[in-house]
Design a protein around this motif. Sequence first.
Motif, PDB file in Angstrom:
ATOM      1  N   GLU A   3     100.414  95.012 -54.815  1.00  0.00           N
ATOM      2  CA  GLU A   3      99.537  95.744 -53.913  1.00  0.00           C
ATOM      3  C   GLU A   3      99.629  97.247 -54.147  1.00  0.00           C
ATOM      4  OE1 GLU A   3      97.229  94.525 -51.475  1.00  0.00           O
ATOM      5  OE2 GLU A   3      97.572  92.903 -52.880  1.00  0.00           O
ATOM      6  N   THR A   4     100.692  97.681 -54.820  1.00  0.00           N
ATOM      7  CA  THR A   4     100.923  99.112 -55.024  1.00  0.00           C
ATOM      8  C   THR A   4     100.631  99.490 -56.461  1.00  0.00           C
ATOM      9  OG1 THR A   4     102.664  99.077 -53.335  1.00  0.00           O
ATOM     10  CG2 THR A   4     102.600 100.975 -54.814  1.00  0.00           C
ATOM     11  N   PRO A 188      97.696  90.833 -64.843  1.00  0.00           N
ATOM     12  CA  PRO A 188      98.284  92.102 -64.407  1.00  0.00           C
ATOM     13  C   PRO A 188      98.589  93.061 -65.555  1.00  0.00           C
ATOM     14  CG  PRO A 188      99.244  90.298 -63.174  1.00  0.00           C
ATOM     15  CD  PRO A 188      98.409  89.673 -64.258  1.00  0.00           C
ATOM     16  N   THR A 189      99.034  92.534 -66.683  1.00  0.00           N
ATOM     17  CA  THR A 189      99.305  93.397 -67.831  1.00  0.00           C
ATOM     18  C   THR A 189      98.020  94.002 -68.383  1.00  0.00           C
ATOM     19  OG1 THR A 189     101.294  92.157 -68.427  1.00  0.00           O
ATOM     20  CG2 THR A 189     100.269  93.456 -70.163  1.00  0.00           C
ATOM     21  N   ILE A 190      96.946  93.223 -68.363  1.00  0.00           N
ATOM     22  CA  ILE A 190      95.658  93.722 -68.858  1.00  0.00           C
ATOM     23  C   ILE A 190      95.157  94.858 -67.960  1.00  0.00           C
ATOM     24  CG2 ILE A 190      93.251  93.080 -69.307  1.00  0.00           C
ATOM     25  CD1 ILE A 190      94.326  90.227 -69.899  1.00  0.00           C
ATOM     26  N   VAL A 191      95.230  94.646 -66.641  1.00  0.00           N
ATOM     27  CA  VAL A 191      94.777  95.691 -65.721  1.00  0.00           C
ATOM     28  C   VAL A 191      95.710  96.898 -65.790  1.00  0.00           C
ATOM     29  CG1 VAL A 191      94.257  96.243 -63.319  1.00  0.00           C
ATOM     30  CG2 VAL A 191      93.683  93.981 -64.222  1.00  0.00           C
ATOM     31  N   ASP A 401      90.421  95.722 -59.423  1.00  0.00           N
ATOM     32  CA  ASP A 401      90.354  94.301 -59.737  1.00  0.00           C
ATOM     33  C   ASP A 401      91.330  93.512 -58.867  1.00  0.00           C
ATOM     34  OD1 ASP A 401      88.462  94.835 -61.724  1.00  0.00           O
ATOM     35  OD2 ASP A 401      90.029  95.285 -63.173  1.00  0.00           O
ATOM     36  N   ALA A 402      90.866  92.343 -58.404  1.00  0.00           N
ATOM     37  CA  ALA A 402      91.643  91.565 -57.443  1.00  0.00           C
ATOM     38  C   ALA A 402      91.447  90.073 -57.697  1.00  0.00           C
ATOM     39  CB  ALA A 402      91.226  91.925 -56.016  1.00  0.00           C
ATOM     40  N   GLY A 414      97.553  96.561 -58.055  1.00  0.00           N
ATOM     41  CA  GLY A 414      97.487  97.557 -57.000  1.00  0.00           C
ATOM     42  C   GLY A 414      96.140  98.245 -56.925  1.00  0.00           C
ATOM     43  N   ARG A 415      96.065  99.261 -56.066  1.00  0.00           N
ATOM     44  CA  ARG A 415      94.837 100.028 -55.889  1.00  0.00           C
ATOM     45  C   ARG A 415      95.184 101.492 -55.657  1.00  0.00           C
ATOM     46  NH1 ARG A 415      92.682  99.173 -49.654  1.00  0.00           N
ATOM     47  NH2 ARG A 415      94.730  99.076 -48.662  1.00  0.00           N
TER      48      ARG A 415
END
Length: 425
Positions: A3-4, A188-191, A401-402, A414-415
Motif C-alpha cells: 500500500e506504500t 509488483p516488480t514490473i510496477v 495500478d491495483a 503502493g500509490r
Amino acid sequence: MSETEQATPQLPVILTMRERADVIDRILAERLDTVIPQIMREEGVDLWLMMSREYFEEPVVASMLDAKSMAARRRTILIFFDPGEGQPIERLTVSRYGLAGLFEPSWNPEEQPDQWQAVADIIAARDPAKIAINYSDATVFGDGMTYSQFVAMNEKLTPQYRDRIVSGETLSVRWLETRIPSEMGIYPTIVRTAHAIIAEAFSNKVITPGITTAADVQWWYRERLAKLCLTPWFHPSIGIQREGAEGILRGDTVIEHGDLLWTDFGITYLRLNTDTQHLAYVLKPGESEVPAGLAAGLANSNRVQDILTANFEVGRSGNVAMLKSRAEAIAEGLDPSIYTHPIGTHGHGAGPAIGFWDNQEYDPRGAGTIRANTAWSIELTTYAKVPEWGGQRVDFRTEEDAYFDGETVRYIDGRQTQITMIAAE
C-alpha cells in the motif's frame, strides 16, 4: 504488493531476454491449464476456435503465442475443446507449425491440403453443442475473426454446425482480464520498475530548472527504456502547470522553479503492462516543501481513489461503480473526474471501463461487470483552487495500478500520497 509507495525506489534487476522467455512460457502454460477450463465451463462453451494470419494477430491469439513465436505463422488456427466429464481440455493447433508444445499439431497438409476442411473435420469428429468464434460489436478484444476467414470456414461446415456458432466475446474478455497468482507474483516488480524510472525522471539527474523542457524528459524516458531493453506501450507524457498560466503546458516549454509537473508513463514487461501518473513540484530557491495548497490537491485525489476502490464489487458494472463513486465524492465537496480502466495483458485492457475523462455519465463500454482476480489502473483527477497560486484552479491527476481479488482492491506497488520534490539546484 504494498500500500506504500517508496519515494525513491531502486530499479529492480532487469531479466535477460532468455530469462524473460522462461517466465513468459511458464506463466502462459499455467494460464492455459487453469483459466481456459474455468471460463469455458462457466460460460457453457465446449469448443472455442480462433484464427490469426501472420502479422495480423488478433489480441487473444497474440497472447497465446509462446515467447519465441514473434507472430502467427501463415494462418494459425487454435481450437480448445472440452470433452466433458472433467476430462482435460484439448488444445489443438491447425497449422503447419506447433507452438512450443502448448498446442497439439492437428493438421497434415499432405493428407488434407485444405486447412479449413481440416477444421471442419475436427469439429465434426467432436460434435460440439456450442462453437465460439471471436466476433463482437462491443469490444475489439472479442472481434478477431475477419469476414474473409469466417466465410472460408463457413463454407466447409455443414449447416448443423453453422447453427451452433456463438460469440466468443465473453471468453476473450475473461481470458485477457484474468490474472493468476503467478502473474501477481511478478507484477509488483514490473510496477516497481516503472516507479523507479519515473523517480529518476523526476529528479535533478534529468531535470535542470530553467534548461530542461517537457519534451526533453519525454525523450529521456524513451532513451532510458531502450537502454534497459524495455518497451513503452505509449509515448510518455510530461505536462507543466504553472502559476498564472492557463491549462497544461507541454512540448518545448522549459521547466521552471515553482512548476507542478505531471507525467503519464507505462511499460510492457513480461507481457504485463503498467500505467502510472505522478506529480512533482520544482522547488523555488529557498523552498523546502511543497506549497500546502498543492499538497492538499493530491490528498483530494487520494480520497477519491479511496471512494472508488471501496465501490469495487463483483458483478457491479463499471458504470455503476463510476457513478456511485462520483456522487459520493461530490457529496464530500470534491470535484472529481473518474476514468479508471482494466490493465494487464494490454495497457487499456479487456473488461469494463469505469468512466471516461470525456464522459462522466453512462457509457456502453462501462456496462460490463467487474470480476475478481483482475488488475486495474485507478485513474482519475480532482480539481482544486490553490491559495498560493491566487486561487488558480489546478488539475491533480493520479493513476496507480491495483489488483482486485474479489473482496479488496490493493495497490500493486503502493500509490503516490506526497508530491515528489525536485531540488531548486
